[in-house]
Design a protein around this motif. Sequence first.
Motif, PDB file in Angstrom:
ATOM      1  N   MET A   1       0.829  -1.201   0.000  1.00 56.95           N
ATOM      2  CA  MET A   1       0.000   0.000   0.000  1.00 56.95           C
ATOM      3  C   MET A   1       0.867   1.256   0.000  1.00 56.95           C
ATOM      4  SD  MET A   1      -3.285   0.845   2.409  1.00 56.95           S
ATOM      5  CE  MET A   1      -2.380   1.014   3.956  1.00 56.95           C
ATOM      6  N   LYS A   2       1.945   1.229   0.768  1.00 59.65           N
ATOM      7  CA  LYS A   2       2.840   2.380   0.818  1.00 59.65           C
ATOM      8  C   LYS A   2       3.510   2.615  -0.528  1.00 59.65           C
ATOM      9  CE  LYS A   2       6.769   4.298   3.360  1.00 59.65           C
ATOM     10  NZ  LYS A   2       7.759   4.068   4.451  1.00 59.65           N
ATOM     11  N   THR A   3       3.914   1.519  -1.196  1.00 58.02           N
ATOM     12  CA  THR A   3       4.559   1.647  -2.501  1.00 58.02           C
ATOM     13  C   THR A   3       3.602   2.225  -3.536  1.00 58.02           C
ATOM     14  OG1 THR A   3       5.927  -0.283  -1.972  1.00 58.02           O
ATOM     15  CG2 THR A   3       5.858   0.416  -4.267  1.00 58.02           C
ATOM     16  N   ALA A   4       2.336   1.790  -3.480  1.00 58.60           N
ATOM     17  CA  ALA A   4       1.341   2.313  -4.411  1.00 58.60           C
ATOM     18  C   ALA A   4       1.132   3.802  -4.205  1.00 58.60           C
ATOM     19  CB  ALA A   4       0.020   1.562  -4.228  1.00 58.60           C
ATOM     20  N   ARG A   5       1.079   4.236  -2.951  1.00 58.16           N
ATOM     21  CA  ARG A   5       0.913   5.663  -2.674  1.00 58.16           C
ATOM     22  C   ARG A   5       2.114   6.444  -3.192  1.00 58.16           C
ATOM     23  NH1 ARG A   5       0.268   8.144   3.350  1.00 58.16           N
ATOM     24  NH2 ARG A   5      -1.610   6.847   3.364  1.00 58.16           N
ATOM     25  N   THR A   6       3.301   5.896  -3.013  1.00 60.16           N
ATOM     26  CA  THR A   6       4.510   6.566  -3.487  1.00 60.16           C
ATOM     27  C   THR A   6       4.497   6.713  -5.005  1.00 60.16           C
ATOM     28  OG1 THR A   6       5.798   5.728  -1.613  1.00 60.16           O
ATOM     29  CG2 THR A   6       7.029   6.484  -3.543  1.00 60.16           C
ATOM     30  N   ALA A   7       4.117   5.635  -5.696  1.00 60.12           N
ATOM     31  CA  ALA A   7       4.064   5.684  -7.156  1.00 60.12           C
ATOM     32  C   ALA A   7       3.075   6.741  -7.618  1.00 60.12           C
ATOM     33  CB  ALA A   7       3.672   4.311  -7.706  1.00 60.12           C
ATOM     34  N   TRP A   8       1.913   6.789  -6.972  1.00 60.39           N
ATOM     35  CA  TRP A   8       0.904   7.777  -7.358  1.00 60.39           C
ATOM     36  C   TRP A   8       1.392   9.201  -7.097  1.00 60.39           C
ATOM     37  CZ3 TRP A   8      -1.903  11.069  -3.989  1.00 60.39           C
ATOM     38  CH2 TRP A   8      -2.867  11.857  -4.635  1.00 60.39           C
ATOM     39  N   ARG A   9       1.943   9.449  -5.920  1.00 63.85           N
ATOM     40  CA  ARG A   9       2.381  10.792  -5.559  1.00 63.85           C
ATOM     41  C   ARG A   9       3.492  11.293  -6.480  1.00 63.85           C
ATOM     42  NH1 ARG A   9       0.585  13.199  -1.083  1.00 63.85           N
ATOM     43  NH2 ARG A   9      -0.481  11.982   0.528  1.00 63.85           N
ATOM     44  N   ARG A  10       4.438  10.450  -6.815  1.00 67.42           N
ATOM     45  CA  ARG A  10       5.569  10.893  -7.623  1.00 67.42           C
ATOM     46  C   ARG A  10       5.171  11.235  -9.052  1.00 67.42           C
ATOM     47  NH1 ARG A  10      10.414   6.751  -5.583  1.00 67.42           N
ATOM     48  NH2 ARG A  10      10.647   7.709  -3.505  1.00 67.42           N
ATOM     49  N   LEU A  11       4.150  10.569  -9.562  1.00 67.54           N
ATOM     50  CA  LEU A  11       3.726  10.850 -10.927  1.00 67.54           C
ATOM     51  C   LEU A  11       2.576  11.847 -10.986  1.00 67.54           C
ATOM     52  CD1 LEU A  11       4.667   9.917 -13.714  1.00 67.54           C
ATOM     53  CD2 LEU A  11       2.870   8.169 -13.667  1.00 67.54           C
ATOM     54  N   GLU A  12       1.965  12.148  -9.851  1.00 66.72           N
ATOM     55  CA  GLU A  12       0.796  13.016  -9.816  1.00 66.72           C
ATOM     56  C   GLU A  12       1.024  14.391 -10.440  1.00 66.72           C
ATOM     57  OE1 GLU A  12      -3.137  14.442  -8.876  1.00 66.72           O
ATOM     58  OE2 GLU A  12      -2.110  12.684  -9.697  1.00 66.72           O
ATOM     59  N   PRO A  13       2.213  15.012 -10.325  1.00 69.08           N
ATOM     60  CA  PRO A  13       2.402  16.308 -10.996  1.00 69.08           C
ATOM     61  C   PRO A  13       2.115  16.269 -12.488  1.00 69.08           C
ATOM     62  CG  PRO A  13       4.160  15.954  -9.407  1.00 69.08           C
ATOM     63  CD  PRO A  13       3.391  14.662  -9.490  1.00 69.08           C
ATOM     64  N   ALA A 241      -6.159  -0.761  -8.564  1.00 70.73           N
ATOM     65  CA  ALA A 241      -5.393  -0.316  -9.733  1.00 70.73           C
ATOM     66  C   ALA A 241      -3.952  -0.806  -9.659  1.00 70.73           C
ATOM     67  CB  ALA A 241      -5.437   1.206  -9.836  1.00 70.73           C
ATOM     68  N   TYR A 242      -3.299  -0.546  -8.543  1.00 68.95           N
ATOM     69  CA  TYR A 242      -1.872  -0.842  -8.435  1.00 68.95           C
ATOM     70  C   TYR A 242      -1.589  -2.309  -8.147  1.00 68.95           C
ATOM     71  CZ  TYR A 242      -1.212   4.161  -8.646  1.00 68.95           C
ATOM     72  OH  TYR A 242      -1.210   5.463  -9.075  1.00 68.95           O
ATOM     73  N   ALA A 243      -2.571  -3.026  -7.617  1.00 65.75           N
ATOM     74  CA  ALA A 243      -2.377  -4.456  -7.377  1.00 65.75           C
ATOM     75  C   ALA A 243      -2.143  -5.198  -8.680  1.00 65.75           C
ATOM     76  CB  ALA A 243      -3.592  -5.025  -6.652  1.00 65.75           C
ATOM     77  N   ALA A 244      -2.657  -4.652  -9.771  1.00 68.09           N
ATOM     78  CA  ALA A 244      -2.469  -5.284 -11.074  1.00 68.09           C
ATOM     79  C   ALA A 244      -1.005  -5.305 -11.495  1.00 68.09           C
ATOM     80  CB  ALA A 244      -3.297  -4.556 -12.131  1.00 68.09           C
ATOM     81  N   LEU A 245      -0.213  -4.408 -10.928  1.00 72.87           N
ATOM     82  CA  LEU A 245       1.211  -4.345 -11.273  1.00 72.87           C
ATOM     83  C   LEU A 245       2.036  -5.361 -10.492  1.00 72.87           C
ATOM     84  CD1 LEU A 245       1.837  -0.472 -11.422  1.00 72.87           C
ATOM     85  CD2 LEU A 245       1.170  -2.029 -13.261  1.00 72.87           C
ATOM     86  N   GLY A 246       1.552  -5.725  -9.323  1.00 70.77           N
ATOM     87  CA  GLY A 246       2.382  -6.546  -8.454  1.00 70.77           C
ATOM     88  C   GLY A 246       3.399  -5.675  -7.734  1.00 70.77           C
ATOM     89  N   GLU A 247       3.964  -6.176  -6.690  1.00 71.81           N
ATOM     90  CA  GLU A 247       4.864  -5.381  -5.866  1.00 71.81           C
ATOM     91  C   GLU A 247       6.103  -4.922  -6.626  1.00 71.81           C
ATOM     92  OE1 GLU A 247       6.012  -3.308  -2.476  1.00 71.81           O
ATOM     93  OE2 GLU A 247       4.105  -4.297  -2.952  1.00 71.81           O
TER      94      GLU A 247
END
Length: 273
Positions: A1-13, A241-247
């Motif tokens: 869950m933390k990794t998914a949030r990080t991925a979203w935040r970094r690309l959100e701009p 959404a992010y679970a589809a990517l796998g860790e």
Amino acid sequence: MKTARTAWRRLEPVHVMIYFVPEGRRRYADLGLSGRTGYFVSRSAALGRASAELVISTFYNFNPDFVRKAVDGAWDTATPQQVLDARHAAASEALRRAGIHELPALDEVLALTRRAAEAACEHAQGRALFAAHAALHWPEEPVLQLWHAQTLLREFRGDGHVACLLSEGVGGLESLVLHAATGEVPVDFLKGSRAWPEEEWAGTEESLRSRGLLDGDSLSPEGVRLRRHIEDRTDQLALPAYAALGEADCERLAELASPFGHAVVDAGLLKIG
């Protein structure tokens, strides 16, 4: 869950810049949509000729009177498709100004982000604003595909966030006051962009103090707990959404996304005004 949030935040701009760049304001103005009307109409255009009440409902935390003044009559000036075309053109122009199209990891970041966005499309129930954007055709240009994918992920997460606020009995203005109390976003920005009257803001602060969620102008321990719960629950609702990517691929996206977010910031695409 933390990794998914990080991925979203970094690309959100890459997505959120569309609300600040002059390219957007200029193209909406060319359609006769000036000021905040451009924001409300461009973000809701995927819904069709959305009424002010529908925008108020799906956007959640804006002063309803402010939304009505901005939206009423807008669809007599421009069609939803014209607005969507203008929005896409502005996004492409702005992201190219930031050099996103030249970043070497574009293809990989796009592939990962699109996989996540397409997985989200399988869970659209109850997410009206997301579903409307998910029904749009995918752009052909890679930069715009990335922007569209991140737009879907933002609205997917945002609709889940609204559901969390509703389930916890936190209204639109209350959510803003609690957000302001974290110190993460300037209070003046939240007040100005959401246009709530000062007396209503002050009254909501007092109400939240009486509920034990504010201590002065800051969050109380109970307020901190509530905010953390809502953010954690929002993360959980965004996981399909992010679970589809796998860790491993989620970590890869989080790693590769940083230069994209930095490019947007460094190019000044998030400057207000």
